[in-house]
Design a protein around this motif. Structure first.
Motif, PDB file in Angstrom:
ATOM      1  N   LYS A 264      -8.829 -21.880   7.858  1.00  0.00           N
ATOM      2  CA  LYS A 264      -9.250 -20.862   8.818  1.00  0.00           C
ATOM      3  C   LYS A 264     -10.772 -20.889   8.946  1.00  0.00           C
ATOM      4  N   MET A 376     -16.126 -12.707  14.249  1.00  0.00           N
ATOM      5  CA  MET A 376     -14.702 -12.638  13.903  1.00  0.00           C
ATOM      6  C   MET A 376     -14.007 -11.522  14.675  1.00  0.00           C
ATOM      7  N   LYS A 380     -11.218 -12.143  17.656  1.00  0.00           N
ATOM      8  CA  LYS A 380      -9.913 -11.505  17.498  1.00  0.00           C
ATOM      9  C   LYS A 380      -9.547 -10.719  18.751  1.00  0.00           C
ATOM     10  N   LYS A 381     -10.535  -9.994  19.317  1.00  0.00           N
ATOM     11  CA  LYS A 381     -10.292  -9.233  20.544  1.00  0.00           C
ATOM     12  C   LYS A 381      -9.974 -10.157  21.713  1.00  0.00           C
ATOM     13  N   LYS A 383      -8.641 -13.109  21.569  1.00  0.00           N
ATOM     14  CA  LYS A 383      -7.299 -13.665  21.363  1.00  0.00           C
ATOM     15  C   LYS A 383      -6.236 -12.656  21.748  1.00  0.00           C
ATOM     16  N   GLN A 384      -6.456 -11.393  21.389  1.00  0.00           N
ATOM     17  CA  GLN A 384      -5.495 -10.339  21.730  1.00  0.00           C
ATOM     18  C   GLN A 384      -5.399 -10.157  23.241  1.00  0.00           C
TER      19      GLN A 384
END
Length: 391
Positions: A264, A376, A380-381, A383-384
Protein backbone atom coordinates in the motif's frame (compact mmCIF):
# COMPACT_ATOMS: atom_id res chain seq x y z
CA UNK A 1 24.36 -8.10 -23.34
CA UNK A 2 20.65 -7.45 -22.68
CA UNK A 3 19.46 -3.86 -22.40
CA UNK A 4 18.20 -4.35 -18.85
CA UNK A 5 21.62 -5.62 -17.78
CA UNK A 6 23.20 -2.48 -19.26
CA UNK A 7 20.92 -0.34 -17.10
CA UNK A 8 21.80 -2.38 -14.02
CA UNK A 9 25.55 -2.13 -14.63
CA UNK A 10 25.36 1.57 -15.44
CA UNK A 11 23.42 2.24 -12.24
CA UNK A 12 25.98 0.30 -10.20
CA UNK A 13 29.01 2.06 -11.76
CA UNK A 14 27.53 5.56 -11.52
CA UNK A 15 26.47 5.17 -7.89
CA UNK A 16 29.73 3.47 -6.98
CA UNK A 17 31.57 6.53 -8.27
CA UNK A 18 29.17 8.77 -6.38
CA UNK A 19 29.82 6.84 -3.16
CA UNK A 20 33.55 7.63 -3.31
CA UNK A 21 32.96 11.39 -3.44
CA UNK A 22 29.65 12.88 -2.31
CA UNK A 23 29.31 11.16 1.11
CA UNK A 24 32.77 12.41 2.09
CA UNK A 25 32.76 15.97 0.73
CA UNK A 26 31.70 17.47 4.08
CA UNK A 27 34.55 15.72 5.87
CA UNK A 28 36.97 16.86 3.18
CA UNK A 29 35.89 20.46 3.72
CA UNK A 30 36.45 20.04 7.46
CA UNK A 31 39.95 18.67 6.74
CA UNK A 32 40.62 21.86 4.75
CA UNK A 33 40.00 23.87 7.93
CA UNK A 34 36.71 25.43 6.82
CA UNK A 35 34.06 26.56 9.32
CA UNK A 36 30.50 25.22 9.47
CA UNK A 37 29.24 28.45 7.86
CA UNK A 38 31.78 28.04 5.02
CA UNK A 39 30.77 24.40 4.61
CA UNK A 40 27.08 25.33 4.58
CA UNK A 41 27.72 27.91 1.86
CA UNK A 42 29.65 25.45 -0.33
CA UNK A 43 27.00 22.77 0.15
CA UNK A 44 24.30 25.26 -0.87
CA UNK A 45 25.99 25.98 -4.21
CA UNK A 46 24.84 22.74 -5.85
CA UNK A 47 21.11 23.11 -5.13
CA UNK A 48 21.29 26.83 -5.97
CA UNK A 49 22.82 26.12 -9.37
CA UNK A 50 20.32 23.29 -9.75
CA UNK A 51 17.53 25.86 -9.58
CA UNK A 52 19.07 27.73 -12.52
CA UNK A 53 20.12 24.68 -14.54
CA UNK A 54 16.94 22.67 -13.96
CA UNK A 55 14.75 24.56 -16.47
CA UNK A 56 17.65 24.67 -18.94
CA UNK A 57 18.15 20.92 -18.83
CA UNK A 58 14.39 20.35 -18.86
CA UNK A 59 13.96 22.53 -21.93
CA UNK A 60 16.72 20.73 -23.80
CA UNK A 61 16.02 17.18 -22.61
CA UNK A 62 12.60 16.95 -24.24
CA UNK A 63 12.92 13.25 -25.03
CA UNK A 64 14.83 10.20 -23.69
CA UNK A 65 17.38 10.28 -26.53
CA UNK A 66 18.53 13.80 -25.70
CA UNK A 67 18.48 13.00 -21.99
CA UNK A 68 20.84 10.06 -22.53
CA UNK A 69 23.23 12.16 -24.63
CA UNK A 70 23.34 14.92 -22.00
CA UNK A 71 23.97 12.43 -19.20
CA UNK A 72 26.93 10.80 -20.93
CA UNK A 73 28.63 14.20 -21.36
CA UNK A 74 27.97 15.76 -17.95
CA UNK A 75 29.12 12.70 -16.00
CA UNK A 76 32.56 12.95 -17.65
CA UNK A 77 32.73 16.67 -16.88
CA UNK A 78 31.92 15.89 -13.25
CA UNK A 79 34.82 13.45 -13.17
CA UNK A 80 37.35 16.05 -14.29
CA UNK A 81 36.16 18.69 -11.81
CA UNK A 82 36.26 16.26 -8.88
CA UNK A 83 39.93 15.65 -9.68
CA UNK A 84 40.57 19.41 -9.40
CA UNK A 85 38.65 19.69 -6.13
CA UNK A 86 40.85 16.97 -4.66
CA UNK A 87 43.88 19.21 -5.29
CA UNK A 88 42.33 22.30 -3.65
CA UNK A 89 42.13 23.51 -0.06
CA UNK A 90 41.31 27.22 -0.50
CA UNK A 91 37.71 28.22 0.28
CA UNK A 92 37.30 30.44 -2.78
CA UNK A 93 38.90 27.95 -5.18
CA UNK A 94 36.81 25.06 -3.86
CA UNK A 95 33.68 27.21 -4.09
CA UNK A 96 34.45 28.02 -7.73
CA UNK A 97 35.08 24.38 -8.60
CA UNK A 98 31.92 23.23 -6.80
CA UNK A 99 30.05 25.84 -8.84
CA UNK A 100 31.35 24.29 -12.07
CA UNK A 101 30.60 20.81 -10.74
CA UNK A 102 27.05 21.88 -9.95
CA UNK A 103 26.50 23.23 -13.47
CA UNK A 104 27.25 19.81 -14.89
CA UNK A 105 25.96 17.52 -12.15
CA UNK A 106 23.25 19.23 -10.08
CA UNK A 107 20.46 17.79 -12.25
CA UNK A 108 22.12 14.47 -13.08
CA UNK A 109 19.96 12.24 -10.92
CA UNK A 110 16.73 13.99 -11.84
CA UNK A 111 17.49 13.28 -15.50
CA UNK A 112 18.75 9.79 -14.76
CA UNK A 113 15.68 8.88 -12.70
CA UNK A 114 13.31 10.14 -15.40
CA UNK A 115 15.15 8.23 -18.15
CA UNK A 116 15.26 5.00 -16.17
CA UNK A 117 11.63 5.34 -14.99
CA UNK A 118 10.45 5.68 -18.60
CA UNK A 119 12.52 2.64 -19.65
CA UNK A 120 11.13 0.64 -16.72
CA UNK A 121 7.53 1.59 -17.53
CA UNK A 122 7.87 0.75 -21.23
CA UNK A 123 9.39 -2.64 -20.47
CA UNK A 124 7.10 -3.49 -17.54
CA UNK A 125 10.02 -3.53 -15.09
CA UNK A 126 9.93 -2.22 -11.54
CA UNK A 127 12.13 0.88 -11.40
CA UNK A 128 13.39 -0.23 -7.99
CA UNK A 129 14.87 -3.38 -9.58
CA UNK A 130 17.23 -1.12 -11.52
CA UNK A 131 17.85 1.35 -8.70
CA UNK A 132 18.75 -1.38 -6.20
CA UNK A 133 22.03 -1.87 -8.07
CA UNK A 134 22.99 1.67 -7.15
CA UNK A 135 22.21 1.03 -3.51
CA UNK A 136 24.30 -2.15 -3.47
CA UNK A 137 27.18 -0.24 -5.05
CA UNK A 138 26.89 2.40 -2.33
CA UNK A 139 27.29 -0.24 0.38
CA UNK A 140 30.63 -1.21 -1.13
CA UNK A 141 31.78 2.30 -2.03
CA UNK A 142 31.17 3.99 1.30
CA UNK A 143 32.76 1.13 3.25
CA UNK A 144 35.84 1.06 1.05
CA UNK A 145 35.95 4.85 0.59
CA UNK A 146 36.07 5.61 4.31
CA UNK A 147 38.87 3.07 4.80
CA UNK A 148 40.83 4.47 1.83
CA UNK A 149 40.64 7.97 3.31
CA UNK A 150 41.93 6.71 6.67
CA UNK A 151 44.72 4.67 5.08
CA UNK A 152 45.73 7.08 2.30
CA UNK A 153 43.95 10.37 1.58
CA UNK A 154 40.87 12.06 0.17
CA UNK A 155 42.75 12.47 -3.13
CA UNK A 156 42.90 8.73 -3.81
CA UNK A 157 39.25 8.28 -2.89
CA UNK A 158 38.17 11.12 -5.19
CA UNK A 159 40.38 9.78 -8.01
CA UNK A 160 38.49 6.49 -7.90
CA UNK A 161 35.22 8.43 -8.09
CA UNK A 162 36.42 10.24 -11.22
CA UNK A 163 37.45 7.04 -12.99
CA UNK A 164 34.08 5.43 -12.29
CA UNK A 165 32.19 8.53 -13.50
CA UNK A 166 34.06 8.41 -16.80
CA UNK A 167 33.23 4.72 -17.11
CA UNK A 168 29.54 5.50 -16.58
CA UNK A 169 29.75 8.04 -19.41
CA UNK A 170 30.77 5.29 -21.81
CA UNK A 171 27.98 3.07 -20.50
CA UNK A 172 25.37 5.78 -21.16
CA UNK A 173 26.58 5.80 -24.76
CA UNK A 174 25.90 2.06 -25.07
CA UNK A 175 22.19 2.38 -24.24
CA UNK A 176 19.72 2.02 -27.07
CA UNK A 177 17.53 5.09 -27.77
CA UNK A 178 14.10 5.07 -26.10
CA UNK A 179 11.10 6.07 -28.17
CA UNK A 180 8.28 7.86 -26.33
CA UNK A 181 5.05 6.00 -26.86
CA UNK A 182 2.02 8.28 -27.12
CA UNK A 183 -1.22 7.73 -29.00
CA UNK A 184 -1.43 11.38 -30.01
CA UNK A 185 1.40 12.23 -32.40
CA UNK A 186 0.86 15.96 -31.92
CA UNK A 187 1.67 15.60 -28.23
CA UNK A 188 5.06 14.13 -29.13
CA UNK A 189 5.92 17.05 -31.37
CA UNK A 190 4.75 19.70 -28.90
CA UNK A 191 7.30 20.28 -26.15
CA UNK A 192 5.94 19.65 -22.64
CA UNK A 193 5.54 22.80 -20.51
CA UNK A 194 5.76 23.27 -16.76
CA UNK A 195 2.32 24.90 -16.59
CA UNK A 196 0.78 21.61 -17.67
CA UNK A 197 1.83 20.18 -14.31
CA UNK A 198 -0.54 22.58 -12.55
CA UNK A 199 -3.50 20.66 -13.95
CA UNK A 200 -2.57 17.56 -11.94
CA UNK A 201 -3.65 18.07 -8.31
CA UNK A 202 -2.50 14.59 -7.29
CA UNK A 203 0.99 15.33 -8.63
CA UNK A 204 1.19 18.74 -6.91
CA UNK A 205 0.32 17.37 -3.49
CA UNK A 206 2.70 14.45 -3.89
CA UNK A 207 5.41 16.86 -5.06
CA UNK A 208 5.01 18.92 -1.87
CA UNK A 209 5.38 15.80 0.26
CA UNK A 210 8.42 14.70 -1.73
CA UNK A 211 10.13 18.11 -1.43
CA UNK A 212 9.64 18.25 2.36
CA UNK A 213 10.70 14.63 2.84
CA UNK A 214 13.80 14.79 0.65
CA UNK A 215 14.63 18.28 1.92
CA UNK A 216 14.74 17.03 5.51
CA UNK A 217 16.68 13.91 4.57
CA UNK A 218 19.31 15.60 2.39
CA UNK A 219 19.86 18.60 4.65
CA UNK A 220 20.38 16.22 7.54
CA UNK A 221 22.67 13.98 5.46
CA UNK A 222 24.96 16.87 4.47
CA UNK A 223 25.93 17.60 8.07
CA UNK A 224 25.60 14.06 9.46
CA UNK A 225 29.30 13.14 8.92
CA UNK A 226 30.39 16.43 10.53
CA UNK A 227 28.00 15.73 13.42
CA UNK A 228 29.45 12.24 13.89
CA UNK A 229 32.96 13.68 13.79
CA UNK A 230 31.98 16.08 16.57
CA UNK A 231 30.93 12.98 18.54
CA UNK A 232 34.33 11.33 17.98
CA UNK A 233 33.66 9.21 14.86
CA UNK A 234 36.40 9.12 12.17
CA UNK A 235 36.04 8.84 8.37
CA UNK A 236 36.45 5.07 8.31
CA UNK A 237 33.74 4.44 10.87
CA UNK A 238 31.44 6.94 9.17
CA UNK A 239 31.94 5.04 5.90
CA UNK A 240 30.74 1.85 7.58
CA UNK A 241 27.77 3.67 9.16
CA UNK A 242 26.81 5.00 5.74
CA UNK A 243 27.19 1.52 4.24
CA UNK A 244 25.07 0.10 7.07
CA UNK A 245 22.02 2.20 6.34
CA UNK A 246 22.40 1.76 2.59
CA UNK A 247 22.50 -1.99 3.23
CA UNK A 248 19.16 -1.64 5.01
CA UNK A 249 17.93 0.20 1.90
CA UNK A 250 19.10 -2.68 -0.31
CA UNK A 251 17.40 -5.30 1.87
CA UNK A 252 14.15 -3.33 1.87
CA UNK A 253 14.20 -2.97 -1.92
CA UNK A 254 14.92 -6.67 -2.25
CA UNK A 255 11.90 -7.45 -0.07
CA UNK A 256 9.66 -5.03 -1.99
CA UNK A 257 10.71 -6.55 -5.31
CA UNK A 258 9.92 -10.05 -4.06
CA UNK A 259 6.44 -9.24 -2.79
CA UNK A 260 3.70 -10.82 -4.87
CA UNK A 261 1.09 -8.39 -3.57
CA UNK A 262 1.80 -4.69 -4.25
CA UNK A 263 2.37 -2.81 -0.96
CA UNK A 264 0.00 0.00 0.00
CA UNK A 265 1.86 3.02 -1.36
CA UNK A 266 0.32 5.79 0.72
CA UNK A 267 0.60 3.92 4.01
CA UNK A 268 4.25 3.11 3.38
CA UNK A 269 5.02 6.73 2.44
CA UNK A 270 3.51 7.85 5.75
CA UNK A 271 5.54 5.28 7.67
CA UNK A 272 8.70 6.42 5.86
CA UNK A 273 8.11 10.05 6.87
CA UNK A 274 7.42 9.13 10.51
CA UNK A 275 10.48 6.88 10.78
CA UNK A 276 12.79 9.52 9.30
CA UNK A 277 11.29 12.13 11.63
CA UNK A 278 12.03 9.91 14.65
CA UNK A 279 15.66 9.70 13.53
CA UNK A 280 15.92 13.50 13.78
CA UNK A 281 14.42 13.33 17.28
CA UNK A 282 17.11 10.85 18.35
CA UNK A 283 19.80 13.24 17.11
CA UNK A 284 18.12 16.19 18.81
CA UNK A 285 18.11 14.56 22.27
CA UNK A 286 21.82 13.72 21.81
CA UNK A 287 21.39 9.99 22.30
CA UNK A 288 24.51 7.84 22.82
CA UNK A 289 26.63 7.44 19.68
CA UNK A 290 25.88 3.71 19.45
CA UNK A 291 22.14 4.44 19.45
CA UNK A 292 22.58 7.10 16.75
CA UNK A 293 24.52 4.66 14.60
CA UNK A 294 21.86 1.95 15.01
CA UNK A 295 19.00 4.38 14.30
CA UNK A 296 20.77 5.33 11.04
CA UNK A 297 18.91 2.34 9.61
CA UNK A 298 15.86 4.63 9.53
CA UNK A 299 17.41 6.52 6.65
CA UNK A 300 17.87 3.40 4.54
CA UNK A 301 14.39 2.14 5.40
CA UNK A 302 12.66 5.41 4.50
CA UNK A 303 14.68 6.10 1.35
CA UNK A 304 13.97 2.60 -0.01
CA UNK A 305 10.25 3.38 0.14
CA UNK A 306 10.73 6.63 -1.78
CA UNK A 307 12.83 4.85 -4.42
CA UNK A 308 10.29 2.06 -4.80
CA UNK A 309 7.22 4.25 -5.17
CA UNK A 310 8.06 7.84 -6.16
CA UNK A 311 9.53 8.09 -9.66
CA UNK A 312 7.42 5.48 -11.35
CA UNK A 313 4.40 7.00 -9.57
CA UNK A 314 5.13 10.40 -11.13
CA UNK A 315 5.34 8.82 -14.60
CA UNK A 316 2.03 7.03 -13.95
CA UNK A 317 0.31 10.28 -12.94
CA UNK A 318 1.74 12.48 -15.69
CA UNK A 319 2.48 10.02 -18.50
CA UNK A 320 5.75 9.55 -20.34
CA UNK A 321 5.62 12.93 -22.10
CA UNK A 322 5.37 14.95 -18.87
CA UNK A 323 7.24 12.48 -16.66
CA UNK A 324 10.69 14.00 -17.13
CA UNK A 325 9.74 17.60 -16.41
CA UNK A 326 7.52 16.40 -13.54
CA UNK A 327 10.49 14.79 -11.82
CA UNK A 328 12.73 17.73 -12.73
CA UNK A 329 10.18 20.15 -11.25
CA UNK A 330 10.30 18.33 -7.92
CA UNK A 331 14.09 18.44 -8.09
CA UNK A 332 13.88 22.17 -8.79
CA UNK A 333 11.78 22.98 -5.73
CA UNK A 334 13.78 20.59 -3.59
CA UNK A 335 16.96 22.41 -4.66
CA UNK A 336 15.44 25.74 -3.67
CA UNK A 337 14.68 24.41 -0.20
CA UNK A 338 18.19 23.00 0.15
CA UNK A 339 19.80 26.33 -0.77
CA UNK A 340 18.02 27.92 2.15
CA UNK A 341 18.55 25.04 4.56
CA UNK A 342 22.25 24.50 3.92
CA UNK A 343 23.08 28.16 4.54
CA UNK A 344 20.78 28.44 7.56
CA UNK A 345 21.97 25.12 8.99
CA UNK A 346 25.66 26.04 8.78
CA UNK A 347 24.98 29.27 10.69
CA UNK A 348 22.72 27.51 13.22
CA UNK A 349 25.37 24.90 13.98
CA UNK A 350 28.15 27.48 14.26
CA UNK A 351 26.11 29.77 16.54
CA UNK A 352 23.90 27.40 18.52
CA UNK A 353 25.18 23.86 18.02
CA UNK A 354 23.38 20.85 16.61
CA UNK A 355 20.28 21.13 18.83
CA UNK A 356 18.87 24.04 16.81
CA UNK A 357 19.80 22.28 13.57
CA UNK A 358 17.90 19.11 14.41
CA UNK A 359 14.98 21.09 15.82
CA UNK A 360 14.56 22.63 12.37
CA UNK A 361 14.76 19.17 10.77
CA UNK A 362 12.03 17.96 13.14
CA UNK A 363 9.81 20.85 12.09
CA UNK A 364 10.22 20.09 8.37
CA UNK A 365 9.73 16.37 8.97
CA UNK A 366 6.51 17.07 10.87
CA UNK A 367 5.22 19.08 7.89
CA UNK A 368 5.99 16.12 5.60
CA UNK A 369 3.97 13.80 7.85
CA UNK A 370 1.03 16.25 7.90
CA UNK A 371 1.05 16.63 4.10
CA UNK A 372 1.07 12.87 3.61
CA UNK A 373 -1.92 12.48 5.96
CA UNK A 374 -3.75 15.15 3.94
CA UNK A 375 -2.87 13.27 0.73
CA UNK A 376 -4.26 10.03 2.13
CA UNK A 377 -7.53 11.72 3.11
CA UNK A 378 -7.78 13.46 -0.28
CA UNK A 379 -7.14 10.25 -2.25
CA UNK A 380 -9.67 8.36 -0.13
CA UNK A 381 -12.34 10.99 -0.84
CA UNK A 382 -11.52 10.94 -4.55
CA UNK A 383 -11.85 7.16 -4.63
CA UNK A 384 -15.18 7.29 -2.82
CA UNK A 385 -16.53 9.94 -5.21
CA UNK A 386 -15.40 7.88 -8.19
CA UNK A 387 -17.19 4.81 -6.84
CA UNK A 388 -20.37 6.83 -6.33
CA UNK A 389 -20.23 8.12 -9.90
CA UNK A 390 -19.69 4.62 -11.27
CA UNK A 391 -22.68 3.30 -9.32
Amino acid sequence: MSESRKYNILTAIRYLGDSFYYPFISLYLVSCGLTEANIGFILSITPLVGIIMNPIYSKFCVNPKRTRNVLKVITCIEALIILLIAQSTNFYLISSLVLLLAISGSCHYGLMDSLFAIYAKQNDIKYSKIRIWGSMAYVIGTSVGGSIINLTSFKICFLIASILFIASGFLYNSLKPIEVQEENTEEIIEKPKYRELLKHKEYLLFGLFYVLFIGMMNASDYFFPVYLQSRGIDSGTYGFVYAYYVLVEVLMLFIFNRLKKKPKRELFLLIAAIVLLLRQVVHFIEAPVLVIMIVSAARGFSWSIIIYFSYIYVVEILGERLGTIGIMAMTFVHSLLLVILNNVNGILIEKGGYSLFYLLMIFIGSLAVIVQIIRMISLKKTKQNTNIEVV
